[in-house]
Design an enzyme around this catalytic site. Structure first.
Site, PDB file in Angstrom:
ATOM      1  N   ARG A 146       2.559   6.260  -2.973  1.00  0.00           N
ATOM      2  CA  ARG A 146       3.568   7.003  -3.730  1.00  0.00           C
ATOM      3  C   ARG A 146       3.116   7.217  -5.175  1.00  0.00           C
ATOM      4  NH1 ARG A 146       8.700   5.679  -5.456  1.00  0.00           N
ATOM      5  NH2 ARG A 146       8.399   3.485  -4.970  1.00  0.00           N
ATOM      6  N   ASP A 154       0.820  -1.201   0.000  1.00  0.00           N
ATOM      7  CA  ASP A 154       0.000   0.000   0.000  1.00  0.00           C
ATOM      8  C   ASP A 154       0.863   1.265   0.000  1.00  0.00           C
ATOM      9  OD1 ASP A 154      -2.316  -1.450  -0.104  1.00  0.00           O
ATOM     10  OD2 ASP A 154      -2.794  -1.259   2.023  1.00  0.00           O
ATOM     11  N   ASP A 196      -0.154  13.084  22.056  1.00  0.00           N
ATOM     12  CA  ASP A 196       0.995  12.741  21.223  1.00  0.00           C
ATOM     13  C   ASP A 196       0.808  13.263  19.803  1.00  0.00           C
ATOM     14  OD1 ASP A 196       2.139  11.493  23.361  1.00  0.00           O
ATOM     15  OD2 ASP A 196       1.980   9.454  22.570  1.00  0.00           O
ATOM     16  N   ARG A 249      -3.967  18.146  24.558  1.00  0.00           N
ATOM     17  CA  ARG A 249      -2.584  17.843  24.924  1.00  0.00           C
ATOM     18  C   ARG A 249      -2.437  16.358  24.656  1.00  0.00           C
ATOM     19  NH1 ARG A 249      -0.156  17.091  30.635  1.00  0.00           N
ATOM     20  NH2 ARG A 249       2.083  17.133  30.215  1.00  0.00           N
ATOM     21  N   ARG A 286       7.825  14.545  25.591  1.00  0.00           N
ATOM     22  CA  ARG A 286       6.832  15.603  25.785  1.00  0.00           C
ATOM     23  C   ARG A 286       5.640  15.383  24.859  1.00  0.00           C
ATOM     24  NH1 ARG A 286       8.924  20.525  28.011  1.00  0.00           N
ATOM     25  NH2 ARG A 286      11.178  20.427  28.429  1.00  0.00           N
ATOM     26  N   ALA A 295      -5.745   2.867   8.237  1.00  0.00           N
ATOM     27  CA  ALA A 295      -4.298   3.043   8.378  1.00  0.00           C
ATOM     28  C   ALA A 295      -3.996   3.480   9.813  1.00  0.00           C
ATOM     29  CB  ALA A 295      -3.792   4.026   7.335  1.00  0.00           C
ATOM     30  N   SER A 326      -5.227   2.307  14.193  1.00  0.00           N
ATOM     31  CA  SER A 326      -4.382   1.842  15.286  1.00  0.00           C
ATOM     32  C   SER A 326      -4.621   2.613  16.582  1.00  0.00           C
ATOM     33  CB  SER A 326      -2.901   1.932  14.891  1.00  0.00           C
ATOM     34  OG  SER A 326      -2.472   3.278  14.848  1.00  0.00           O
TER      35      SER A 326
END
Length: 284
Positions: free
Chosen positions: A72, A67, A172, A170, A153, A184, A188
């Site tokens: 691309r 994939d 990741d 706040r 952080r 995709a 997750s």
């Protein structure tokens, strides 16, 4: 005579071999073949190397890989309205249409006009660093992600929807995915699965420091705005490739692209069957 671009996974020897075989056959039939420079070198077809603009100015782009290779190929071809045929050398294969042994027959069917085109919504992504002009819109078939650069952080992000402040995170990071991208990165982090022919923007936080961790599913005409409000910069990635560092005060804007991805289909793959196969969902 038709002109073909071959996009090849550089670390899959069978894909490189099939590229050589397809190129030789197509040229013997009087067609033109080109490969982006890195792909041509990986496949041992340096004499067929071309730049990205030439690879996008073809009649059909054939992806030989997983994939990621299709992403691309779409990046090269979609803005010019060129269709992509995916040949599966990967594992998940949500996007690839045919297996390697059927590649030549699939190209023959395309040449004979025996195919369908399935359009997939892409995102149009603008990156605006503080004090700089906005970048030209970048196309994403799966997702745009703003995420932390410093592993120790989190990043603070303001989310606005059509110019109206929604909330501050706040976390990741934040993912803005298309329906195709719902299986995709968004999947997750427990984002919803949408059939890829839908039209929507899916906004999902990554490990938020908040009780509100739900995804938002928004209409395709929505403009989603993510602003970095922390003192540390963040990374912006498009379809898994890091493309920019976003400084504090920087902004990413996402909406539906006017130029969808166009994928060649032969009408025998159903999304529910693909999900059942990938997640081993047997009959019960």
């Amino acid at each position: 005579m038709a002109r073909f671009a071959l996009v090849v996974h550089p670390r899959r020897p069978p894909a490189r071999l099939l590229a050589q075989e397809l190129a030789a056959w197509l040229q013997a039939e009087g067609h033109e073949v080109c490969l982006p420079g890195p792909d041509a070198r990986a496949a041992g077809l340096e004499q067929l190397a071309c730049d990205d603009a030439e690879a996008g100015a073809v009649d059909l782009a054939v992806s030989l890989g997983g994939d990621g290779s299709i992403l691309r190929a779409v990046r090269l071809a979609a803005d010019a309205g060129v269709a992509v045929l995916g040949v599966n050398f990967g594992q998940l294969a949500y996007l690839a249409e045919v297996e390697p042994g059927d590649a030549r027959a699939a190209v023959e069917r395309w040449l004979a006009g025996d195919f369908e085109i399935v359009e997939r919504m892409r995102l149009a992504v603008r990156v605006i660093n503080a004090g700089e002009e906005a970048s030209p819109a970048l196309g994403a078939l799966n997702e745009a992600v703003v995420e932390k650069l410093d592993r120790g952080r989190s990043v603070r992000l303001n989310l606005s929807v059509d110019g109206r402040h929604f909330t501050a995170y706040r976390a990741d990071g934040l993912i803005v995915a298309s329906p195709t991208g719902s299986t995709a990165y968004s999947l997750s982090v427990r984002g919803p699965i949408l059939a890829p022919t839908h039209q929507a923007l899916i906004v999902t936080p990554v490990s938020p420091h908040s009780l509100f961790d739900r995804s938002l599913v928004l209409p395709p005409a929505t403009t989603v705005r993510l602003e970095v409000t922390s003192e540390q910069p963040a990374a912006v990635s498009i379809d898994g490739d890091v493309c920019r560092v976003l400084q504090p005060g920087g902004v990413v804007e996402c909406t539906a692209s006017a130029r969808p991805a166009r994928l060649v289909s032969f009408g025998h793959r159903h999304f529910d069957d693909i999900l059942k196969a990938k997640f081993a969902l047997g009959a019960r």
